[in-house]
Enzyme design. Structure first.
Site, PDB file in Angstrom:
ATOM      1  N   GLY A 289      33.886  38.485  38.280  1.00  0.00           N
ATOM      2  CA  GLY A 289      34.362  38.953  36.973  1.00  0.00           C
ATOM      3  C   GLY A 289      35.935  38.497  36.998  1.00  0.00           C
ATOM      4  N   ASN A 293      43.949  36.666  43.193  1.00  0.00           N
ATOM      5  CA  ASN A 293      44.832  35.903  44.191  1.00  0.00           C
ATOM      6  C   ASN A 293      46.277  36.303  43.593  1.00  0.00           C
ATOM      7  OD1 ASN A 293      42.512  34.192  44.355  1.00  0.00           O
ATOM      8  ND2 ASN A 293      42.904  33.589  42.272  1.00  0.00           N
ATOM      9  N   HIS A 325      42.682  46.523  37.431  1.00  0.00           N
ATOM     10  CA  HIS A 325      41.877  46.502  38.752  1.00  0.00           C
ATOM     11  C   HIS A 325      42.533  45.395  39.625  1.00  0.00           C
ATOM     12  CE1 HIS A 325      38.370  46.539  41.453  1.00  0.00           C
ATOM     13  NE2 HIS A 325      38.878  45.697  41.743  1.00  0.00           N
ATOM     14  N   GLU A 326      42.664  44.149  38.967  1.00  0.00           N
ATOM     15  CA  GLU A 326      43.152  42.942  39.744  1.00  0.00           C
ATOM     16  C   GLU A 326      44.827  43.194  39.929  1.00  0.00           C
ATOM     17  OE1 GLU A 326      41.140  41.005  40.920  1.00  0.00           O
ATOM     18  OE2 GLU A 326      39.493  42.060  39.661  1.00  0.00           O
ATOM     19  N   HIS A 329      45.584  45.295  42.852  1.00  0.00           N
ATOM     20  CA  HIS A 329      45.281  44.522  44.105  1.00  0.00           C
ATOM     21  C   HIS A 329      46.608  44.017  44.614  1.00  0.00           C
ATOM     22  CE1 HIS A 329      41.330  44.815  45.283  1.00  0.00           C
ATOM     23  NE2 HIS A 329      40.721  44.300  44.000  1.00  0.00           N
TER      24      HIS A 329
END
Length: 879
Positions: A289, A293, A325-326, A329
């Site tokens: 999805g 990075n 969500h990303e 991270h």
């Protein structure tokens, strides 16, 4: 996998902190030489789909050696040497690539003594079409020309496909990337561009700033005909969206969400964003999805590029959640990283938890934690099986790492984190998170490091509680009863399982005896006064004294616990009569969800369940209705003929009043959730309810939308699915054309997915044939086949197609998508078809998803058993 019993065998218990870093594991690298810094230059050739590269890796030799072992696969190594700081140069006597272990072994002509050295490597590779490593993605521009992008996807173990490296998460290093590209092409990487120079051959060398110390799987580089928005300054961080040319009008929402999340997370974590810039990049072909990075987050187009006026609430919420969500991270995963892949669950579970917190803060009216009930139900559904696994388990090979990306890692993991947060209190929990990140930034951790930090902040036995949820599979059902003449509420736990799963042999009896440290939050009503209590249920049972006669007791207040609840009959009756007025939507959702699970466990009949949901006719919440409708769809698969017609009548009688209350079109002051509820009810009436008037209305609404009339997106999306369920060949052709010409990624997927719902064998054969051609992107084709498998009448055609084209499918589709495609086998309820499914997988493996496949197969068994047990008696109850 040799037989059915092996497929369904429960996994071995996980021993916490068991290491996989042993000489016997050929997938782990020795620690005699470790990287410190990579100076990497890459020259991609988009026309030829190849690339060349050179890398100077600064390494520390820790033990004198003449052998260097690192990771590489699908690369040609042209030149190697090792150079010391004093100019000493060691040359290779042997350079060997092992494709099975994905290792590059370099044997030198002399011993390298401990100290700092520079490893020089020149190499070549292919821009593959497997959507992993350094790969090729394409799109068609506004003039009808095919454009090519070179992009990356390295998690879990595919950086080694782009450059030789120490491709393990704890071997962090600094990365200095230079991309040599054709003039006019965009070039992006993890950090800011700092220099652009013309080369002798007319290309442009784009050099990027050094990254922070980080893991190889977070490196990214992208080259191609992309456009980039002007940077938005977010408290000193430049934020941009990169996209295929012509789609700039779909970028505004992502910038808004990205800016909100950067600020939200910096405040929550108490640490500034660790990168020097942030690009959100839309990639036309992408197996996952999105991917976190550092500073260069990549997404499927449908999860980044959006027109908020043309999408449904779930589509818009999904874009919001994935961005959140990303970005979560960037701290939890990128700044602090798991030591090895057994800990990937913590990265993903915590980011899933944080996406919900951030989205809830961004759009409180969406009631994200109520919506999360659906995701938690999916995790409970898998975790009820014998073939479930612990959230954390030993990871040995790259295939093991790939198999970690499932509903247990994400949704169960997030649910148990949420359970802990609510038990401890949000502020105390956040203090523990801040302590963990500050202590471990730029390094690697084990799961227990987080529990220890939260335990220090809270004073509660966090590690003891969480070890019981993370290192053993399954979950409990908490039984609730009154004892001592009503003076005591007794809570008792045992492992929950579906009918037949936990009985029989010694192994399964042992599973039945599993116990958890359950943080229970319960609400007690006495004389209409509510009190909330917290109890830790660690053994078989715990007693909660009450001073007066209770009106009712609710266990799992606000639905934050990862367990099911089973009430004594009188307590359930008292609760049910007050559900509409005394319970919140997520608590009402829990009653329905637990009841459906009881049907699967043979503790409630289908008829009793239908009677129960009949009492929810006045329900107004979207998530509760979604759970009811999901169960009604499952009941619809059990029966045919006259009983099915009676069920359809019951469905129409139940749903029509709810739809009528909302009215035919949104009101000006209506909430987003009510707009979506209208679409959900409308679609269910037209499909499960087989309401012909709804079908006619769906066709009229879609025609209005195509003429440019402003029709609510939820009704448009619902109409597409209603039409597909009863559609003609002409409507199929129209959907194919609209899929090909869709103006947004969301509309493209709506029409594509609906093609699998047409109930005509010839049309289904066309859909299946399309799935393995370039007409459907390989990122989307597995999910089209998954939906085709779920087609009530034509799903068996999809199954036999998959059997016949198994080799083609595995060669063509991204490896991580194969087991996701196979989720559709759960609906093969006819015993003669189910038997062919089991027989096929006795001789065919999915090594990158063997645990998930075993769960699909067992869930198929549960469904077949449900039909055998319920079909006849349910039919009798209806007629």
């Amino acid at each position: 996998m040799s037989d059915r019993a092996a497929l369904l065998k429960p996994p071995e218990p996980f021993v916490p902190n068991e290491t996989t870093e042993t000489p016997a594991n050929p997938h782990r690298l020795p620690r005699t030489v470790i990287p410190v810094r990579y100076d990497l230059t890459l020259r991609p050739d988009l026309d030829e789909a190849t690339f060349t590269g050179n890398c100077t890796t600064t390494v520390e030799v820790l033990t004198a050696t003449n052998t260097i072992v690192l990771n590489a696969v699908d690369l040609e190594i042209d030149e190697v040497h090792l150079e010391g700081l004093d100019g000493t140069r060691l040359h290779p006597e042997l350079v060997a690539l092992d494709s099975e272990t994905e290792r590059l072994t370099i044997e030198l002509d002399a011993i390298a003594e401990p100290g700092t050295w520079h490893l020089q490597l020149h190499f070549r590779g292919v821009l593959n079409d497997k959507l992993k490593g350094f790969y090729r993605s394409t799109f068609t521009d506004g003039d009808g020309n095919e454009q090519v992008i070179a992009t990356t996807q390295f998690e879990a173990t595919d950086a080694r496909r782009a450059f030789p490296c120490w491709d393990e998460p704890d071997l962090k290093a600094v990365f200095a990337v230079t991309l040599v590209v054709d003039p006019g092409l965009a070039a992006l990487s993890n950090s800011a561009e700092i220099e652009r120079t013309e080369t002798d051959d007319g290309k442009v060398a784009v050099r990027f700033a050094d990254t922070m110390k980080m893991s190889t799987y977070l490196v990214a580089f992208i080259v191609g005909p992309l456009e980039v928005t002007a940077p938005m300054d977010v408290d000193g961080t430049p934020l941009r969206v990169a996209y295929p040319k012509g789609k700039g009008h779909l970028t505004g929402y992502a910038l808004e969400v990205g800016a909100f999340c950067l600020r939200y997370f910096a405040d929550y974590y108490g640490i500034a964003y660790p990168g020097d810039k942030l690009d959100l990049v839309a990639i036309p072909d992408f197996a996952f999805g999105a991917m976190e990075n550092l500073g260069c987050v990549t997404f499927r187009e449908v999860l980044l590029l959006v027109d908020p006026e043309r999408v449904t609430q779930p589509e818009l919420a999904r874009v919001t959640e994935v961005i959140a969500h990303e970005l979560a991270h960037m701290w939890f995963g990128d700044l602090v990283t798991m030591r090895w892949w057994n800990g990937i669950w913590l990265n993903e579970a915590f980011a899933t938890f944080m996406e919900m917190l951030a989205t809830d803060a961004f759009r409180p009216e969406w009631e994200q934690w109520t919506s999360f009930g659906l995701a938690r139900s999916a995790a409970l559904d898998v975790d009820a099986l014998r073939s479930t696994r612990p959230v954390e388990y030993p990871v040995v090979s790259p295939e093991d790492a790939e198999g970690m990306f499932d509903v247990l890692t994400y949704e169960k993991g997030a649910a148990v984190v949420r359970m802990l947060e609510q038990y401890l209190g949000a502020e105390v929990f956040r203090d523990g998170i801040r302590r963990y990140l500050a202590r471990h930034q730029f390094t690697n951790t084990e799961t227990t490091d987080l529990w220890d930090a939260i335990e220090e902040a809270s004073g509660e036995p966090v590690r003891r509680i969480m070890d019981s949820w993370i290192f053993q599979g399954g979950f409990p059902v908490v039984e609730v009863d009154l004892v001592d003449d009503g003076g005591t509420i007794r809570l008792t736990q045992e492992r929950f399982g579906y009918a037949g799963d936990l009985g029989g042999d010694d192994e399964l009896e042992a599973l039945r005896g599993t116990r958890w440290a359950i943080p229970v939050i319960l609400t007690i009503s006495i004389n209409e006064v509510l009190t909330v209590e917290r109890v830790l249920l660690e053994g078989d049972s715990v007693d909660v004294p009450v001073v007066e006669e209770i009106d009712f007791v609710l266990v799992n207040t606000e639905g934050t616990g990862f367990y099911r609840v089973r009430y004594a009959p009188d307590l359930l009756a008292a609760l049910a009569t007050r559900a509409a007025t005394a319970l919140s939507p997520i608590e009402r959702y829990g009653l329905v969800d637990d009841a459906w699970a009881a049907v699967l466990a043979d503790q409630m009949t289908a008829a009793q369940f239908l009677d129960l949901v009949g009492s929810f006719a006045a329900e107004t919440d979207l998530s509760v209705w979604q759970r009811i409708i999901g169960a009604l769809g499952a009941l619809d698969r059990l029966i045919d003929g006259e009983p099915r017609e009676v069920l359809r009548e019951r469905v129409r009688a139940l749903l029509h009043p709810a739809l009528d209350r909302l009215g035919p079109a949104p009101a000006a002051d209506e909430t987003d959730r009510d707009r979506q509820l209208r679409g959900v009810l409308f679609e269910a009436l037209g499909t499960i309810g087989n309401d012909h008037n709804v079908g006619d209305r769906a066709r009229a609404l879609l025609a209005e939308s195509h003429r440019g009339t402003d029709v609510d997106a939820s009704l448009v999306a619902a109409s597409i699915n209603v039409i597909a369920a009863t559609g003609s060949a002409a409507e199929f052709e129209d959907f194919v054309a609209r899929f090909a010409a869709a103006p947004t990624p969301q509309e493209e997927l709506r029409y594509l997915s609906a093609l699998a719902d047409f109930d005509d064998p010839e049309l289904m054969q066309r859909v299946l044939a399309m799935s393995i051609t370039d007409q459907v992107r390989t990122q989307n084709a597995p999910y089209l086949l998954r939906r085709a498998l779920s087609n009530r009448n034509q799903g068996s055609l999809a199954w036999f197609f998959i059997q016949d084209k198994w080799e083609t499918i595995n060669e063509r589709f991204p490896s991580n998508s194969i087991v996701r495609m196979l989720e559709g086998i759960r609906t093969m309820l006819a015993p003669e078809v189910a038997s062919t499914v089991f027989a096929f997988f006795e001789t065919h493996e999915v090594p990158q998803g063997d645990k998930i496949l075993a769960q699909h197969l067992e869930r198929l068994e549960v469904n077949v058993a449900l039909r055998a047990r319920e079909a006849e008696r349910f039919a009798r109850s209806l007629t």
